[in-house]
Design a protein around this motif. Structure first.
Motif, PDB file in Angstrom:
ATOM      1  N   ASN A  80      -2.265 -35.697  25.410  1.00 28.06           N
ATOM      2  CA  ASN A  80      -1.246 -34.716  25.038  1.00 28.06           C
ATOM      3  C   ASN A  80       0.131 -35.154  25.530  1.00 28.06           C
ATOM      4  O   ASN A  80       1.120 -35.142  24.786  1.00 28.06           O
ATOM      5  N   VAL A  81       0.192 -35.568  26.790  1.00 25.64           N
ATOM      6  CA  VAL A  81       1.461 -36.015  27.361  1.00 25.64           C
ATOM      7  C   VAL A  81       1.940 -37.279  26.644  1.00 25.64           C
ATOM      8  O   VAL A  81       3.134 -37.414  26.329  1.00 25.64           O
ATOM      9  N   ILE A  82       1.029 -38.201  26.358  1.00 21.62           N
ATOM     10  CA  ILE A  82       1.408 -39.450  25.685  1.00 21.62           C
ATOM     11  C   ILE A  82       2.008 -39.163  24.306  1.00 21.62           C
ATOM     12  O   ILE A  82       3.030 -39.724  23.920  1.00 21.62           O
ATOM     13  N   GLY A  83       1.359 -38.261  23.546  1.00 19.94           N
ATOM     14  CA  GLY A  83       1.858 -37.949  22.214  1.00 19.94           C
ATOM     15  C   GLY A  83       3.165 -37.193  22.231  1.00 19.94           C
ATOM     16  O   GLY A  83       4.026 -37.415  21.376  1.00 19.94           O
ATOM     17  N   ASN A  84       3.350 -36.318  23.215  1.00 24.59           N
ATOM     18  CA  ASN A  84       4.553 -35.496  23.269  1.00 24.59           C
ATOM     19  C   ASN A  84       5.752 -36.257  23.830  1.00 24.59           C
ATOM     20  O   ASN A  84       6.896 -35.944  23.483  1.00 24.59           O
ATOM     21  N   CYS A  85       5.497 -37.240  24.689  1.00 27.49           N
ATOM     22  CA  CYS A  85       6.587 -37.965  25.351  1.00 27.49           C
ATOM     23  C   CYS A  85       7.062 -39.173  24.561  1.00 27.49           C
ATOM     24  O   CYS A  85       7.730 -40.047  25.122  1.00 27.49           O
ATOM     25  N   ARG A  86       6.687 -39.252  23.298  1.00 30.47           N
ATOM     26  CA  ARG A  86       7.189 -40.294  22.391  1.00 30.47           C
ATOM     27  C   ARG A  86       6.818 -41.705  22.854  1.00 30.47           C
ATOM     28  O   ARG A  86       7.619 -42.638  22.763  1.00 30.47           O
ATOM     29  N   CYS A  87       5.588 -41.857  23.347  1.00 32.93           N
ATOM     30  CA  CYS A  87       5.079 -43.197  23.616  1.00 32.93           C
ATOM     31  C   CYS A  87       4.634 -43.824  22.293  1.00 32.93           C
ATOM     32  O   CYS A  87       4.125 -43.141  21.402  1.00 32.93           O
ATOM     33  N   ASN A  88       4.828 -45.132  22.168  1.00 38.83           N
ATOM     34  CA  ASN A  88       4.333 -45.850  20.997  1.00 38.83           C
ATOM     35  C   ASN A  88       2.841 -46.109  21.184  1.00 38.83           C
ATOM     36  O   ASN A  88       2.433 -46.761  22.154  1.00 38.83           O
ATOM     37  N   VAL A  89       2.037 -45.589  20.270  1.00 32.80           N
ATOM     38  CA  VAL A  89       0.585 -45.571  20.441  1.00 32.80           C
ATOM     39  C   VAL A  89      -0.065 -46.362  19.317  1.00 32.80           C
ATOM     40  O   VAL A  89       0.304 -46.236  18.144  1.00 32.80           O
ATOM     41  N   LEU A  90      -1.053 -47.164  19.697  1.00 28.80           N
ATOM     42  CA  LEU A  90      -1.892 -47.886  18.752  1.00 28.80           C
ATOM     43  C   LEU A  90      -3.321 -47.408  18.963  1.00 28.80           C
ATOM     44  O   LEU A  90      -3.842 -47.465  20.088  1.00 28.80           O
ATOM     45  N   ILE A  91      -3.965 -46.921  17.912  1.00 27.62           N
ATOM     46  CA  ILE A  91      -5.354 -46.456  17.986  1.00 27.62           C
ATOM     47  C   ILE A  91      -6.220 -47.512  17.320  1.00 27.62           C
ATOM     48  O   ILE A  91      -6.049 -47.817  16.141  1.00 27.62           O
ATOM     49  N   SER A  92      -7.129 -48.087  18.084  1.00 27.45           N
ATOM     50  CA  SER A  92      -7.981 -49.153  17.561  1.00 27.45           C
ATOM     51  C   SER A  92      -9.434 -48.724  17.611  1.00 27.45           C
ATOM     52  O   SER A  92      -9.817 -47.837  18.373  1.00 27.45           O
ATOM     53  N   GLY A  93     -10.245 -49.377  16.797  1.00 27.47           N
ATOM     54  CA  GLY A  93     -11.667 -49.058  16.753  1.00 27.47           C
ATOM     55  C   GLY A  93     -12.302 -49.695  15.542  1.00 27.47           C
ATOM     56  O   GLY A  93     -11.622 -50.254  14.666  1.00 27.47           O
ATOM     57  N   GLY A  94     -13.616 -49.605  15.475  1.00 28.31           N
ATOM     58  CA  GLY A  94     -14.350 -50.151  14.345  1.00 28.31           C
ATOM     59  C   GLY A  94     -14.387 -49.183  13.180  1.00 28.31           C
ATOM     60  O   GLY A  94     -13.836 -48.076  13.231  1.00 28.31           O
ATOM     61  N   THR A  95     -15.064 -49.597  12.108  1.00 30.29           N
ATOM     62  CA  THR A  95     -15.197 -48.745  10.933  1.00 30.29           C
ATOM     63  C   THR A  95     -16.018 -47.509  11.272  1.00 30.29           C
ATOM     64  O   THR A  95     -17.089 -47.610  11.868  1.00 30.29           O
ATOM     65  N   GLY A  96     -15.511 -46.344  10.900  1.00 28.22           N
ATOM     66  CA  GLY A  96     -16.232 -45.102  11.145  1.00 28.22           C
ATOM     67  C   GLY A  96     -16.195 -44.627  12.571  1.00 28.22           C
ATOM     68  O   GLY A  96     -16.994 -43.762  12.948  1.00 28.22           O
ATOM     69  N   SER A  97     -15.307 -45.172  13.398  1.00 32.96           N
ATOM     70  CA  SER A  97     -15.246 -44.773  14.803  1.00 32.96           C
ATOM     71  C   SER A  97     -14.393 -43.538  15.029  1.00 32.96           C
ATOM     72  O   SER A  97     -14.343 -43.023  16.147  1.00 32.96           O
ATOM     73  N   GLY A  98     -13.699 -43.053  14.001  1.00 31.60           N
ATOM     74  CA  GLY A  98     -12.895 -41.846  14.134  1.00 31.60           C
ATOM     75  C   GLY A  98     -11.427 -42.104  14.410  1.00 31.60           C
ATOM     76  O   GLY A  98     -10.753 -41.250  14.996  1.00 31.60           O
ATOM     77  N   LYS A  99     -10.897 -43.249  13.985  1.00 28.28           N
ATOM     78  CA  LYS A  99      -9.490 -43.573  14.252  1.00 28.28           C
ATOM     79  C   LYS A  99      -8.547 -42.595  13.558  1.00 28.28           C
ATOM     80  O   LYS A  99      -7.609 -42.077  14.170  1.00 28.28           O
ATOM     81  N   THR A 100      -8.803 -42.344  12.267  1.00 25.49           N
ATOM     82  CA  THR A 100      -7.911 -41.455  11.521  1.00 25.49           C
ATOM     83  C   THR A 100      -7.988 -40.029  12.055  1.00 25.49           C
ATOM     84  O   THR A 100      -6.971 -39.332  12.151  1.00 25.49           O
ATOM     85  N   THR A 101      -9.180 -39.577  12.409  1.00 23.89           N
ATOM     86  CA  THR A 101      -9.321 -38.241  12.992  1.00 23.89           C
ATOM     87  C   THR A 101      -8.552 -38.140  14.293  1.00 23.89           C
ATOM     88  O   THR A 101      -7.860 -37.147  14.560  1.00 23.89           O
ATOM     89  N   LEU A 102      -8.665 -39.170  15.138  1.00 24.33           N
ATOM     90  CA  LEU A 102      -7.939 -39.162  16.407  1.00 24.33           C
ATOM     91  C   LEU A 102      -6.434 -39.202  16.175  1.00 24.33           C
ATOM     92  O   LEU A 102      -5.667 -38.524  16.878  1.00 24.33           O
ATOM     93  N   LEU A 103      -5.992 -39.976  15.177  1.00 27.39           N
ATOM     94  CA  LEU A 103      -4.564 -40.014  14.865  1.00 27.39           C
ATOM     95  C   LEU A 103      -4.075 -38.642  14.397  1.00 27.39           C
ATOM     96  O   LEU A 103      -2.987 -38.188  14.780  1.00 27.39           O
ATOM     97  N   ASN A 104      -4.889 -37.951  13.614  1.00 29.71           N
ATOM     98  CA  ASN A 104      -4.531 -36.603  13.180  1.00 29.71           C
ATOM     99  C   ASN A 104      -4.383 -35.653  14.359  1.00 29.71           C
ATOM    100  O   ASN A 104      -3.453 -34.846  14.407  1.00 29.71           O
ATOM    101  N   THR A 105      -5.310 -35.741  15.310  1.00 31.17           N
ATOM    102  CA  THR A 105      -5.249 -34.829  16.456  1.00 31.17           C
ATOM    103  C   THR A 105      -4.050 -35.145  17.352  1.00 31.17           C
ATOM    104  O   THR A 105      -3.439 -34.235  17.917  1.00 31.17           O
ATOM    105  N   MET A 106      -3.698 -36.421  17.487  1.00 29.50           N
ATOM    106  CA  MET A 106      -2.576 -36.767  18.349  1.00 29.50           C
ATOM    107  C   MET A 106      -1.234 -36.406  17.722  1.00 29.50           C
ATOM    108  O   MET A 106      -0.262 -36.129  18.436  1.00 29.50           O
TER     109      MET A 106
END
Length: 492
Positions: free
Chosen positions: A257-283
């Motif tokens: 929450n703090v990372i997303g709100n404080c304007r940190c540059n974030v890279l979400i990595s993972g394999g196929t079907g690991s939930g990257k897009t879902t996590l990006l939506n939540t952040m």
């Protein structure tokens, strides 16, 4: 030569197989020669008494709909009669509800004319199925209506698989033939102005709810059209839902929450079907409502809740091979649109260079996803994508760009039991020589598995109480919340 008999200089008489000794006739004792020397012999190998591993039985198809072969025969007959009777041009001018009523009236007349004997429930099923075939997505409709299905995989007209709870299962859903399946694929992709046929057999598209669609048609798909749908839940997941599912600990969720709100540059990595897009939506839910956000995607699937969002989507080439708009074109154009946040659905090519430039030139708080198996491999992939883009830059220069742009890497993984976990929250510290220095804030440790085969584990803190983005958190007045979360995680 292997397998050949000697042609000369030896006995060519075929050898006879020795007869098995009989229990009634004792075998004559052969003369025993005295041993020339005592030659030690190895003991005979112990017999393998462990039972052979049993082959797993193929599970029966999951019953999504109860339809008999006779039902499909009747449905095909009535459907063909409907197509011969109805005026599709006039039907296209009606709204969806009026079109359904028109189809139901005609089908009822056909049933009466052909004297088809059906129960009321079967007739209602038939009416619903034919309306779905003409106006909707046919046999896919009951699968799309279920919110617990994550993926729908159609391998030709006869085999439809679904993923439920992280496990892939065969269903009894089937299409009338490959022509019906191809017609539904064309209906899906045409909604966003794309096409799929023999001249353009590969297509990425999306459903109206944002679900990701991929179609590959013959002649590339040998056994018939192949359709893959990555479904989105109707109820959009929030970080509290990920905590409830065990994907992240409450303290880790606070740090994100703090990372997303404080304007940190974030890279979400993972394999196929690991939930990257879902996590990006939540952040993206942690972004302030007064920020201007621009999203760049191959197929628009992000579902941001802020009021000031501009959604951009790539475009494939037309029939003449021109008119293509790539992800790099979109990211470069973003810089002229006064963005405060740039969100890239998936970084997979030369657009990585333009995204890093945006992060390094004042567009902090940008986010993106990419395929990688660990945070360090994610950094290596970014470097390789920039190199493949044709930039003749030294490796050290590229790594300086990467370390200067990316603040945090969040690693998502899909475990062997189908569950999805955030396994790393990692900071990018800087560069020492040619080595990128990172430090982990949270890790996921696997402790075993329970009786049902579910993986057990827990999120642990590495004990760092003053991360590298501490000054940024203090600038946004979130340092106390960050400190409490890190200390609470370290105390566990």
């Amino acid at each position: 030569m292997f397998g050949k008999r000697p042609t000369g200089g030896g006995d060519t008489t075929p050898r006879q197989k020795p007869a098995a000794p009989s229990a009634a006739v004792p075998k004559a004792a052969a003369p025993v020669a005295a041993p020339k020397a005592a030659i030690p012999t190895a003991p005979p190998p112990a017999p393998n008494l462990s039972p052979a591993p049993e082959k797993k039985a193929v599970p029966p198809p999951i019953a999504i709909e109860s339809r008999s072969d006779q039902y499909y025969e009747v449905k095909t007959t009535i459907f063909n009669a409907l197509i011969d009777t109805i005026d599709l041009a006039q039907l296209a001018q009606l709204d969806a509800e009026s079109a359904r009523e028109e189809i139901r009236d005609i089908v009822n007349e056909i049933i009466a004319i052909k004297n088809v004997t059906m129960s009321i429930a079967e007739q209602e099923q038939l009416l619903q199925d034919i309306c779905n075939d003409v106006l909707g997505y046919g046999p896919l409709e009951p699968l799309l209506a279920r919110d617990d299905i994550a993926d729908i995989m159609v391998n030709g007209a006869e085999r439809v698989f679904i993923e439920v709870g992280g496990k892939v299962q065969l269903t009894n859903v089937r299409f009338r033939d490959n022509a019906q399946l191809m017609n539904i694929c064309q209906r899906i992709v045409s909604q966003i102005g794309r096409r799929v046929d023999e001249s353009s057999p590969i297509c990425d598209a999306r459903l109206p709810d944002g679900s990701r669609v991929n179609v590959i048609a013959p002649p590339l798909a040998i056994d018939g059209p192949t359709l893959t749908i990555r479904k989105f839940k109707k109820d959009k997941l929030k970080m509290a839902d990920l905590v409830r599912f065990g994907s992240i600990s409450p303290e880790g969720a606070t740090v994100l929450n703090v990372i997303g709100n404080c304007r940190c540059n974030v890279l979400i990595s993972g394999g196929t079907g690991s939930g990257k897009t879902t996590l990006l939506n939540t952040m993206t839910a942690f972004i302030d409502i007064d920020e201007r956000i621009i999203t760049c995607e191959d197929a628009a699937e992000l579902q941001l809740q802020q009021p000031h969002v501009v959604r951009l989507e790539t475009r494939p080439p037309n029939l003449e091979g021109t008119g293509e708009i790539t992800m790099r074109d979109l990211v470069k154009n973003c810089l002229r649109m006064r963005p405060e946040r740039i969100i890239v659905g998936e970084v997979r090519g030369p657009e990585a260079f333009d995204l890093l430039q945006a992060m390094n030139t004042g567009h902090d708080g940008s986010m993106g996803t990419l395929h990688a198996n660990s945070p360090r491999e994610a950094l290596q992939r970014v470097e390789s994508m920039i190199t493949m883009g044709g930039y003749n830059l030294p490796s050290k220069t590229i790594r300086e760009m990467v370390t200067g742009a990316i603040d945090v890497i969040v690693q998502a993984a899909r475990l062997r039991d189908g569950s999805r976990r955030i396994t790393h929250i990692t900071e990018v510290i800087g560069l020492e020589g040619d080595v990128v220095i990172t430090q982990d804030l949270f890790l996921y440790e696997i402790t075993g598995e329970d009786e049902s085969g579910r993986v057990r584990g827990r999120h642990v803190s590495t004990g760092i109480s003053r991360p590298a983005f501490w000054d940024r958190a203090r600038y946004f007045n979130r340092e106390r919340e960050l400190l409490e979360a890190l200390e609470a995680a370290a105390a566990k």
